[in-house]
Design an enzyme around this catalytic site. Structure first.
Site, PDB file in Angstrom:
ATOM      1  N   GLU A  65      51.698  36.396  44.971  1.00 34.99           N
ATOM      2  CA  GLU A  65      52.167  37.199  46.109  1.00 34.99           C
ATOM      3  C   GLU A  65      51.196  37.973  46.534  1.00 34.99           C
ATOM      4  O   GLU A  65      50.964  39.191  46.217  1.00 34.99           O
ATOM      5  CB  GLU A  65      53.558  38.038  45.756  1.00 34.99           C
ATOM      6  N   ASP A  93      53.462  39.027  40.796  1.00 37.29           N
ATOM      7  CA  ASP A  93      53.942  39.908  41.740  1.00 37.29           C
ATOM      8  C   ASP A  93      52.804  40.813  42.285  1.00 37.29           C
ATOM      9  O   ASP A  93      51.932  41.221  41.488  1.00 37.29           O
ATOM     10  CB  ASP A  93      54.834  40.558  41.009  1.00 37.29           C
TER      11      ASP A  93
END
Length: 553
Positions: free
Chosen positions: A277, A216
């Site tokens: 990401e 993330d």
């Protein structure tokens, strides 16, 4: 006329060509009946995923969390939140997935922790300049008495990016940085103790048998020296995907972190994978995340954010294959995830909708659902023919649209609250998915409870309805995935064809792909034998917003 030939990156590792299915655990399947999906629910639906034909699943956060941001605020990186079950439930799910030939990728959130994490609680009790505070980004404030934040940065969720603490003696104290919500303080990744802690966390899950990690905010862990003031332009992407130099996104120092992590994964057998990401302004910058000694994949957000325009799609596909191929990595392809408007709605929007904005009752430019679904099916038909790895988001195989009419009192995204209702946020793509048309909560569980309300019209999208309809979106996805696997479309070359400005046309071996993005039907080669069509049709012309796979007799 054939133009140029482009190749997927060489290599046989599974992640180079895999179709990976994203599970948002709280909205996938709920075995306990409390209205929130769980690990046992996932285990109970693995046969459905095997039947769909995916190679791996990626689980959004399920680790211990106060759930201020749906699990992206982690309090314990080595345990399962009781909402989702136990470590034993995770181990059982992992074993059952592997037994079906499905690999498992877990979400890791290294940019920040929850404010309930033991380290942050220790930092609050410790003095300025202490080792406990050095794990996070604490700074003295500006102004005569430190009453102003250290700089002018604005949170992705709205408002300022700094929160002031009260010291142990009750006086106003230092400020800490939070790119997202105040309950998500950022780690200081210049601190070796932080780096060693995450090496240990990686090994904890690798030892349990996971096949990789989705990382993330992979572009946000290093901040520019001196934390200089910065103001994004009006309408700028909150995650930094359209801005060239942002002091808290895409700093060079992040690459050292992933080189380190790459070495950790290399200690284990089985081609373990890192997928980042990373919202970056160009594909060339994005490709730097997947050089041979760093990550293995990174999400292709330029592809995801491309509008329904043939020239733009051809360009982003060409540029993606070139940029990722130049560093020996596969391109990834993705159309939907838990942070963006579902592509069965997004591709038919008629007004600007910046990333994270969402759609709600008062949003301008709402999509026509028929056009949106047709474009969504056609877009997937293009995507699954491309060389590289593809990501699917739960429910897109049913053609689910964005849930746009969620009443204000049910909204839960921090964006909604931090912007005083000016931005709807991401709740609309996170609503629990439908499995059975006539069951409580559409089969999400057997009690009818649901943490976000499900639209009434979703009964027609339920899996049990679509399983009996050969023209359904589910039937289309199964066809596409079966042909992709049998033809090994995840590897190999792509040859472009020039069929006009408003088409996307290319060849994969003897398989031809043609998509009509114009405003009128187009002729199909009279020798074409259609293998798959995104929409049923008759005749010798390809309808608008339709894509086909075909061979020549």
């Amino acid at each position: 006329m054939a133009q140029l030939e482009q190749f997927a990156a060489p290599g046989t590792q599974w992640w180079r060509s895999a179709v990976i299915y994203q599970i948002y655990p709280r909205s996938f399947a709920d075995a306990s009946g409390d209205g929130i999906g769980d690990l046992a629910g996932i285990t109970g639906r693995l046969d459905d995923l095997k039947e769909l034909g995916v190679d791996a699943i990626w689980l959004s956060p399920f680790m211990t969390s106060p759930q201020k941001d749906a699990g992206y605020d982690v309090a314990d990186y080595r345990d399962v939140d009781p909402l989702f079950g136990t470590l034993a439930d995770f181990d059982a799910m992992l074993e059952q997935a592997h037994a079906r030939g499905i690999r498992v990728i877990v979400d890791l959130v290294p940019n920040h922790s929850s404010d309930q994490h033991a380290w942050f609680q220790e930092a609050l009790k410790a003095a300025p300049g202490s080792p406990e505070r050095a794990r996070y980004i604490f700074r003295d404030g500006r102004g005569e008495n430190g009453e102003l934040p250290p700089n002018n940065w604005e949170s992705v969720f709205g408002g300022g990016m700094w929160e002031r603490v009260t010291e142990a003696d009750g006086t106003p104290g230092q400020w800490y940085l939070h790119i997202f919500d105040p309950t998500q303080p950022d780690f200081d990744w210049t601190n070796e103790e932080v780096r060693e802690e995450f090496r240990s966390i990686l090994r904890f899950w690798l030892d349990r048998g996971v096949d990789g990690f989705r990382v993330d905010v992979a572009h946000g862990m290093i901040k520019a020296d001196g934390l200089p003031d910065y103001s994004p332009g009006d309408g700028a992407d909150s995650m930094g995907g359209d801005q060239t130099e942002v002091p808290y996104w895409g700093q060079d120092g992040v690459h050292d972190i992933y080189r380190d992590w790459n070495r950790v994964l290399a200690e284990y057998d089985g081609d373990r994978a890192l997928c980042g990401e990373a919202w970056l302004p160009t594909l060339e910058r994005t490709a730097l995340w997947v050089r041979p000694d760093e990550m293995h994949q990174t999400f292709n957000f330029p592809y995801l954010t491309t509008e329904w325009d043939a020239a733009a799609l051809r360009a982003v596909i060409r540029d993606s294959l070139d940029a990722f191929g130049a560093v020996g990595a596969p391109s990834t392809w993705v159309l939907s995830n838990h942070d963006v408007v579902r592509h069965a709605s997004r591709l038919a929007l008629t007004a600007e909708n910046p990333q994270g904005e969402g759609i709600g009752p008062n949003s301008p430019g709402k999509p026509d659902p028929v056009i949106g679904l047709s474009r969504g099916r056609a877009a997937t038909t293009i995507m699954l023919a491309l060389p590289g790895s593809a990501y699917l988001y739960q429910g897109e195989e049913l053609g689910l649209p964005e849930a746009m009419e969620i009443p204000d009192e049910f909204r839960q995204d921090p964006t909604w609250f931090r912007t005083d209702g000016k931005r709807y946020g991401r709740d609309g793509c996170r609503v629990p998915i439908p499995w059975q048309a006539d069951a409580p909560a559409y089969g999400f569980n057997d009690t009818g409870a649901s943490w976000l309300p499900q639209p009434e019209e979703w009964a027609e999208f339920a899996r049990d309805v679509e399983e009996n309809d050969p023209t359904s979106t589910l039937a289309l996805y199964k066809q596409l995935l079966r042909e992709r696997r049998e033809r090994q479309l995840g590897l190999g070359s792509l040859v472009w064809h020039d069929r006009g400005d408003d088409t996307v046309a290319f060849r994969r071996g003897d398989l031809h792909v043609l998509a009509n993005l114009s405003d009128a039907p187009i002729d199909i080669d009279p020798q074409a034998r259609i293998v798959i069509a995104s929409e049923p049709f008759e005749g010798s012309q390809l309808p608008v917003d339709t894509a086909i796979w075909y061979t020549l007799n």
